[in-house]
Design a protein around this motif. Sequence first.
Motif, PDB file in Angstrom:
ATOM      1  N   ARG A 144      47.364  37.719  93.577  1.00 61.08           N
ATOM      2  CA  ARG A 144      47.082  36.785  92.480  1.00 61.08           C
ATOM      3  C   ARG A 144      45.710  36.150  92.627  1.00 61.08           C
ATOM      4  NH1 ARG A 144      50.811  32.654  89.395  1.00 61.08           N
ATOM      5  NH2 ARG A 144      49.250  31.242  88.527  1.00 61.08           N
ATOM      6  N   ALA A 145      45.371  35.705  93.833  1.00 59.33           N
ATOM      7  CA  ALA A 145      44.098  35.015  94.040  1.00 59.33           C
ATOM      8  C   ALA A 145      42.923  35.946  93.758  1.00 59.33           C
ATOM      9  CB  ALA A 145      44.028  34.476  95.470  1.00 59.33           C
ATOM     10  N   GLN A 146      43.033  37.200  94.195  1.00 61.43           N
ATOM     11  CA  GLN A 146      41.951  38.154  93.962  1.00 61.43           C
ATOM     12  C   GLN A 146      41.794  38.458  92.476  1.00 61.43           C
ATOM     13  OE1 GLN A 146      42.677  41.611  96.372  1.00 61.43           O
ATOM     14  NE2 GLN A 146      42.168  40.573  98.290  1.00 61.43           N
ATOM     15  N   PHE A 147      42.924  38.619  91.795  1.00 54.77           N
ATOM     16  CA  PHE A 147      42.857  38.904  90.362  1.00 54.77           C
ATOM     17  C   PHE A 147      42.269  37.723  89.610  1.00 54.77           C
ATOM     18  CE2 PHE A 147      44.403  38.844  86.035  1.00 54.77           C
ATOM     19  CZ  PHE A 147      44.156  40.132  85.613  1.00 54.77           C
ATOM     20  N   GLU A 148      42.732  36.518  89.944  1.00 52.23           N
ATOM     21  CA  GLU A 148      42.247  35.327  89.261  1.00 52.23           C
ATOM     22  C   GLU A 148      40.742  35.148  89.478  1.00 52.23           C
ATOM     23  OE1 GLU A 148      43.223  30.510  89.004  1.00 52.23           O
ATOM     24  OE2 GLU A 148      44.625  31.887  89.993  1.00 52.23           O
ATOM     25  N   ALA A 149      40.287  35.442  90.710  1.00 49.91           N
ATOM     26  CA  ALA A 149      38.859  35.339  91.000  1.00 49.91           C
ATOM     27  C   ALA A 149      38.064  36.339  90.165  1.00 49.91           C
ATOM     28  CB  ALA A 149      38.619  35.564  92.489  1.00 49.91           C
ATOM     29  N   ALA A 150      38.577  37.582  90.051  1.00 51.40           N
ATOM     30  CA  ALA A 150      37.888  38.602  89.259  1.00 51.40           C
ATOM     31  C   ALA A 150      37.890  38.237  87.774  1.00 51.40           C
ATOM     32  CB  ALA A 150      38.561  39.961  89.469  1.00 51.40           C
ATOM     33  N   TYR A 151      38.999  37.681  87.310  1.00 43.70           N
ATOM     34  CA  TYR A 151      39.162  37.320  85.903  1.00 43.70           C
ATOM     35  C   TYR A 151      38.214  36.197  85.493  1.00 43.70           C
ATOM     36  CZ  TYR A 151      41.704  36.061  81.604  1.00 43.70           C
ATOM     37  OH  TYR A 151      42.060  35.797  80.304  1.00 43.70           O
ATOM     38  N   LYS A 152      37.975  35.256  86.429  1.00 40.66           N
ATOM     39  CA  LYS A 152      37.155  34.082  86.117  1.00 40.66           C
ATOM     40  C   LYS A 152      35.709  34.211  86.594  1.00 40.66           C
ATOM     41  CE  LYS A 152      41.026  30.797  86.194  1.00 40.66           C
ATOM     42  NZ  LYS A 152      41.590  29.577  86.829  1.00 40.66           N
ATOM     43  N   SER A 153      35.363  35.349  87.147  1.00 35.49           N
ATOM     44  CA  SER A 153      34.032  35.518  87.726  1.00 35.49           C
ATOM     45  C   SER A 153      32.957  35.685  86.653  1.00 35.49           C
ATOM     46  CB  SER A 153      34.009  36.739  88.647  1.00 35.49           C
ATOM     47  OG  SER A 153      34.157  37.930  87.889  1.00 35.49           O
ATOM     48  N   PHE A 154      31.711  35.527  87.077  1.00 32.16           N
ATOM     49  CA  PHE A 154      30.577  35.784  86.187  1.00 32.16           C
ATOM     50  C   PHE A 154      30.572  37.249  85.771  1.00 32.16           C
ATOM     51  CE2 PHE A 154      26.188  37.230  85.606  1.00 32.16           C
ATOM     52  CZ  PHE A 154      25.780  36.406  84.572  1.00 32.16           C
ATOM     53  N   GLY A 155      31.026  38.103  86.685  1.00 36.25           N
ATOM     54  CA  GLY A 155      31.076  39.534  86.383  1.00 36.25           C
ATOM     55  C   GLY A 155      32.018  39.862  85.243  1.00 36.25           C
ATOM     56  N   ALA A 156      33.038  39.023  85.027  1.00 32.69           N
ATOM     57  CA  ALA A 156      33.971  39.260  83.934  1.00 32.69           C
ATOM     58  C   ALA A 156      33.266  39.157  82.587  1.00 32.69           C
ATOM     59  CB  ALA A 156      35.130  38.277  84.007  1.00 32.69           C
ATOM     60  N   GLN A 157      32.396  38.168  82.453  1.00 32.22           N
ATOM     61  CA  GLN A 157      31.644  38.028  81.205  1.00 32.22           C
ATOM     62  C   GLN A 157      30.699  39.205  81.025  1.00 32.22           C
ATOM     63  OE1 GLN A 157      32.076  35.730  78.677  1.00 32.22           O
ATOM     64  NE2 GLN A 157      30.729  37.193  77.648  1.00 32.22           N
TER      65      GLN A 157
END
Length: 230
Positions: A144-157
């Motif tokens: 969950r923590a890894q997914f949430e970090a990827a989802y909210k990262s600058f890279g997601a935008q």
Amino acid sequence: MRIAKLFARLLATGLALAALSSHAEVRPGVDFDYLPTVMPTDSPGKIEVIEFFWYGCPHCYHLEPKVEAWEATLPKDVVFRREHVMWDGRSDMQGHAKVFVALKALGQVNALTPKVFNAIQKDGIELRDEKTLFDWVAKQGVNRAQFEAAYKSFGAQSGLNRAGQLTRDYRIDGVPNFIVNGKYKTSPSKTGDEAKLFQVINELIAKERAAAPAAKPAAAPAAAAKPAKK
């Protein structure tokens, strides 16, 4: 006996003509379109097939099992990947595209795409709600923590921007849509039949394979120099 042999010959001839007819039916403007500009591929030396789709699309959901079955038959010289469509002004699509971007960052697109489809299309789970999404992801065995970090990262935008750019570059105006080797575009709505869709894609793959330059044989190793005599 003669009648049986004649019937067998007629049947074989009929099958051969059907095969030729099937091949002849794969026509530009009818079963596929040429892209106005040849797009670069991500896998040099391979034939690349891209599916543009949307997790919120019922047609994509219906086609997904057939895509998976077709993908399992692909030879080693063909690379298949998915890209989530992102049309301008579609806020309803953005949340689903962001799920895809996060899954891609974790290398989980192929493993979880069928489950995402089922959650949205079959179970009615609203994965565009962050808490619902993070809870659901954890239940699928994803950190969950890894997914949430990827989802909210600058890279997601950046991933969302890329999705929008690809959608525009490939001129995707509907989904599902398939691109073969950066040159050809086809879809179920274009072919009129899901079975024919994969026939057309396979024909275009064969066309690209036939057009590829033959690999040059490796040069023979240079002979070792003999030591000079004293």
